[in-house]
Design a protein around this motif. Structure first.
Motif, PDB file in Angstrom:
ATOM      1  N   SER A 150      34.827  -6.104   4.234  1.00 47.24           N
ATOM      2  CA  SER A 150      34.645  -7.408   4.878  1.00 47.24           C
ATOM      3  C   SER A 150      33.936  -7.226   6.228  1.00 47.24           C
ATOM      4  O   SER A 150      33.075  -8.030   6.601  1.00 47.24           O
ATOM      5  N   MET A 154      30.360  -8.866   7.331  1.00 46.03           N
ATOM      6  CA  MET A 154      30.277  -9.703   8.524  1.00 46.03           C
ATOM      7  C   MET A 154      29.265  -9.123   9.523  1.00 46.03           C
ATOM      8  O   MET A 154      28.478  -9.856  10.118  1.00 46.03           O
ATOM      9  N   THR A 155      29.290  -7.817   9.665  1.00 51.94           N
ATOM     10  CA  THR A 155      28.412  -7.173  10.640  1.00 51.94           C
ATOM     11  C   THR A 155      26.944  -7.379  10.292  1.00 51.94           C
ATOM     12  O   THR A 155      26.119  -7.669  11.160  1.00 51.94           O
ATOM     13  N   ASP A 284      37.746  -6.204  16.185  1.00 50.24           N
ATOM     14  CA  ASP A 284      36.350  -6.157  15.762  1.00 50.24           C
ATOM     15  C   ASP A 284      35.786  -4.796  16.184  1.00 50.24           C
ATOM     16  O   ASP A 284      35.654  -4.502  17.378  1.00 50.24           O
ATOM     17  N   LEU A 442      32.354 -17.252  10.671  1.00 52.49           N
ATOM     18  CA  LEU A 442      32.494 -15.892  10.146  1.00 52.49           C
ATOM     19  C   LEU A 442      33.675 -15.177  10.788  1.00 52.49           C
ATOM     20  O   LEU A 442      34.450 -14.497  10.120  1.00 52.49           O
ATOM     21  N   PHE A 446      37.399 -13.405   8.750  1.00 47.92           N
ATOM     22  CA  PHE A 446      37.854 -12.017   8.659  1.00 47.92           C
ATOM     23  C   PHE A 446      38.721 -11.566   9.831  1.00 47.92           C
ATOM     24  O   PHE A 446      39.654 -10.791   9.658  1.00 47.92           O
ATOM     25  N   THR A 476      42.536 -13.934   4.661  1.00 49.60           N
ATOM     26  CA  THR A 476      41.083 -14.082   4.500  1.00 49.60           C
ATOM     27  C   THR A 476      40.751 -15.151   3.468  1.00 49.60           C
ATOM     28  O   THR A 476      39.896 -16.028   3.708  1.00 49.60           O
TER      29      THR A 476
END
Lengths: 579, 72
Positions: A150, A154-155, A284, A442, A446, A476
């Motif tokens: 995930s 996202m990154t 994060d 986003l 997550f 999620t």
């Protein structure tokens, strides 16, 4: 005959396209191009210089774990000073007023201090290389794999957002071709990160940090001179927008209808402050990676605390220009989705203010600051992606045993491949009115559930591997479900945000709150129904099973907890001043 | 601020910061001087921001270059 250097300085004109040149809001001069070219040469030069020092996987992915608290702290803040900070939040400040500063203060400072004082010792003592790496040690491979995949998705999407925003701003401001901007900037980042890894990313982020400050600080300084100070600015805003409160942080939040964001203080405190920001700043890996690279536990604890002081000051050159624009611009900005020819969108507020005050030279510095912000965010995403892909997906699931040199080569290659995927994502990101809304969505998919999983794992010995996995998955999935529900039927937003007046940012906060709570509840219930791990296996991972290094022998001024207290006191003073 | 290069022989990041800001400061300062005779059309141009802001950036850059120069 034109001297060759004049021809060289005019090269960026090749980037112009017809549509862009018709709408651009400023023109650069030779000195501005020189400043931009020097910046690109410097970041590439740093990448080439650092390549000879990047010889192992630990060098490439963790900068050798040799960063001082100051370097790690500034890089920690700079990695977050991407597109969102410079463009999106200035636009949000114009749209929502000083309430946008909540994302810098209550939405950042407590979480950064919590990371430094409470969570960092575990990340550091466990010798993990990443956040999914910690999850593997604490919960096992399934939870780590879910989190790693995930995060990787996202990154890459975030990196695409960064690229798109940068290309858009260069097109709007300068008329540069959007495709060439995307490719030129991303290849530059790709080269310097692939050469020097996290060393290169961190070094350039610290350089970019200074450029952003020097490039952007002049706008609020000159803006406040023009308006006659804070009170003059407030008076002009009231004159331009009668009946609306843009200059109070908390006062308009007693009722949903009293503020332009349509949010209640409960959503800000609990959704943003307690879940969304905690999730972002503490789990994060994009930002946490910078602190994990610190040289010892004390530096790792101190880095986010140092970062918190600078983070607290960022609104003065991001939020304040948005407020000043409300006071001084002779026209009103509009949402990007409602823009007509000749109008400007909220997200253009920072370049408009830059063009208002800055002539040749200063304009080049300001543009360089924006490009530096975009590139630092992009480099942060790419270096974090390379680490998570190589250490948390490729090594455990694809090739378990290989020499260090193989993983180093994999890191370099997936830096380039990750960038190419990001470029693809950049072309997809086109249909959201505000870039911030999209990225916040986003985050809440997550990040909020992940915070629940990591925090419970660190503070509660009873949490089990099954509990962590199902809690993270449930959180999620519930977040994605709530987002989809509101997208399909906007009237349902009152179910999620408790008000039909809620704007996208408010919706994101509430969705983060609910998904975080769902994650915690599911984790606790499943953990209580499953077998706990023996305490001996939790040493270095959980409070109560870990001997944390004492700071009792350090002088007061060298203790992270002391500076965390100072930072929190300053944070409270700011809330009181702008209440 | 600690002066600790990450590896033996590696230049500290503060040196790179000094170099780029020294160059930028000089360029902006000179541009500001040029604008004394060729005024630009920006708000508050009469304050000559490039002169004092360029000088400030240049001085900060020079201090960093001197403090973290190679071989010191």
């Amino acid at each position: 005959m034109t001297p060759f250097w004049i021809t060289f300085l005019a090269l960026p004109a090749l980037f112009l396209d017809a549509a862009g040149s018709a709408t651009r809001i400023m023109s650069l001069h030779a000195v501005d191009f020189v400043i931009i070219v020097i910046y690109f040469a410097m970041v590439l030069g740093i990448g080439f210089y650092l390549k000879k020092y990047t010889k192992s996987g630990e060098d490439f992915f963790l900068a050798g774990r040799e960063m001082t608290a100051w370097v790690a702290g500034l890089s920690f803040v700079s990695a977050n000073l991407g597109t969102l900070e410079l463009m999106g939040w200035a636009g949000n400040a114009y749209q929502y007023g000083i309430m946008a500063a909540h994302w810098y203060w209550v939405g950042a400072i407590p979480a950064m201090l919590f990371l430094g004082i409470v969570m960092m010792p575990f990340y550091y003592i466990s010798k993990t290389h990443s956040v999914p790496g910690y999850l593997e040690l604490r919960y096992g491979r399934a939870t780590s794999g879910l989190s790693a995949i995930s995060f990787a998705v996202m990154t890459i999407l975030m990196s695409g957002v960064n690229m798109f925003a940068m290309a858009l701003v260069l097109k709007v401001m300068l008329g540069w071709n959007i495709h060439l901007s995307i490719w030129a900037s991303s290849l530059t980042v790709g080269v310097y990160v692939a050469l020097g890894g996290l060393f290169s990313a961190i070094f350039n982020e610290v350089v970019q940090f200074f450029l952003i400050w020097f490039g952007a600080m002049l706008i609020p300084i000159l803006g406040l001179i023009e308006t006659g100070g804070w009170s003059g600015m407030v008076e002009r805003i009231h004159r331009n927008f009668p009946g609306q409160d843009f200059t109070h942080l908390w006062r308009p939040m007693a009722h949903f209808a009293d503020n332009p964001m349509g949010v209640h203080w409960v959503g800000i405190v609990f959704g943003l402050g307690a879940v969304l920001s905690m999730g972002y700043w503490t789990t994060d890996f994009l930002v946490v990676q910078r602190v994990i690279a610190a040289k010892d536990v004390r530096a790792a604890k101190l880095a986010p605390v140092i970062g918190s002081f600078f983070k607290m000051a960022v609104p003065f050159f991001v939020i304040l220009p948005g407020l000043l624009a409300l006071a001084v611009l002779p026209f009103h900005l509009v949402p990007a989705s409602a823009m007509q020819p000749g109008q400007h969108s909220y997200d253009e507020v920072l370049p408009l203010m830059l063009a208002r005050y800055c002539g040749p030279g200063l304009l080049g510095l300001g543009i360089t600051a924006l490009i530096a912000g975009f590139m630092s965010g992009m480099a942060g995403n790419v270096s974090a992606f390379a680490t998570v892909w190589t250490y948390d997906i490729y090594r455990p699931f694809i090739r378990k045993t290989a020499p260090d040199s193989h993983y180093l080569a994999m890191g370099r290659w997936c830096t380039i491949i990750g960038l190419l995927i990001s470029i693809g994502a950049a072309y997809i990101v086109t249909h959201f009115g505000s870039l911030m809304d999209y990225v916040q969505a986003l985050f809440s998919f997550f990040i909020a559930p992940l915070f629940g999983t990591v925090l419970l794992g660190m503070i509660w010995k009873r949490t089990t591997g099954a509990g962590g996995f199902w809690g993270l998955l449930a959180g999620t999935v519930s977040s994605v479900a709530m987002f989809t529900l509101v997208e399909l039927d906007p009237t349902k937003k009152s179910l999620v945000a408790l008000s039909p007046l809620a704007k996208p940012l408010a919706l994101d906060m509430w969705r983060a709150l609910w998904s975080g709570l769902i994650c915690v509840v599911v984790t606790v219930v499943v953990s209580l129904l499953t077998e706990p791990r023996p305490e001996a296996q939790l040493v270095g991972l959980v409070y109560g099973a870990t001997d944390l290094p004492s700071e009792g022998d350090l002088p007061l001024l060298k203790r992270p907890i002391f500076w965390a207290g100072v930072s929190f006191a300053l944070f409270l003073v700011l809330q009181w001043i702008f209440w | 601020m600690e002066k600790t290069p990450a590896k033996a022989g590696m230049l500290p990041v503060w040196f790179f910061i000094g170099v780029i800001h020294l160059i930028y400061g000089v360029l902006i300062f000179i541009t500001g001087l040029y604008e004394l005779s060729h005024p630009v059309d920006t708000v508050l141009a009469n304050l000559h921001a490039p002169i004092w802001w360029g000088a400030f950036i240049g001085v900060v850059g020079a201090i960093y270059v001197w403090r973290f120069r190679p071989g010191r």
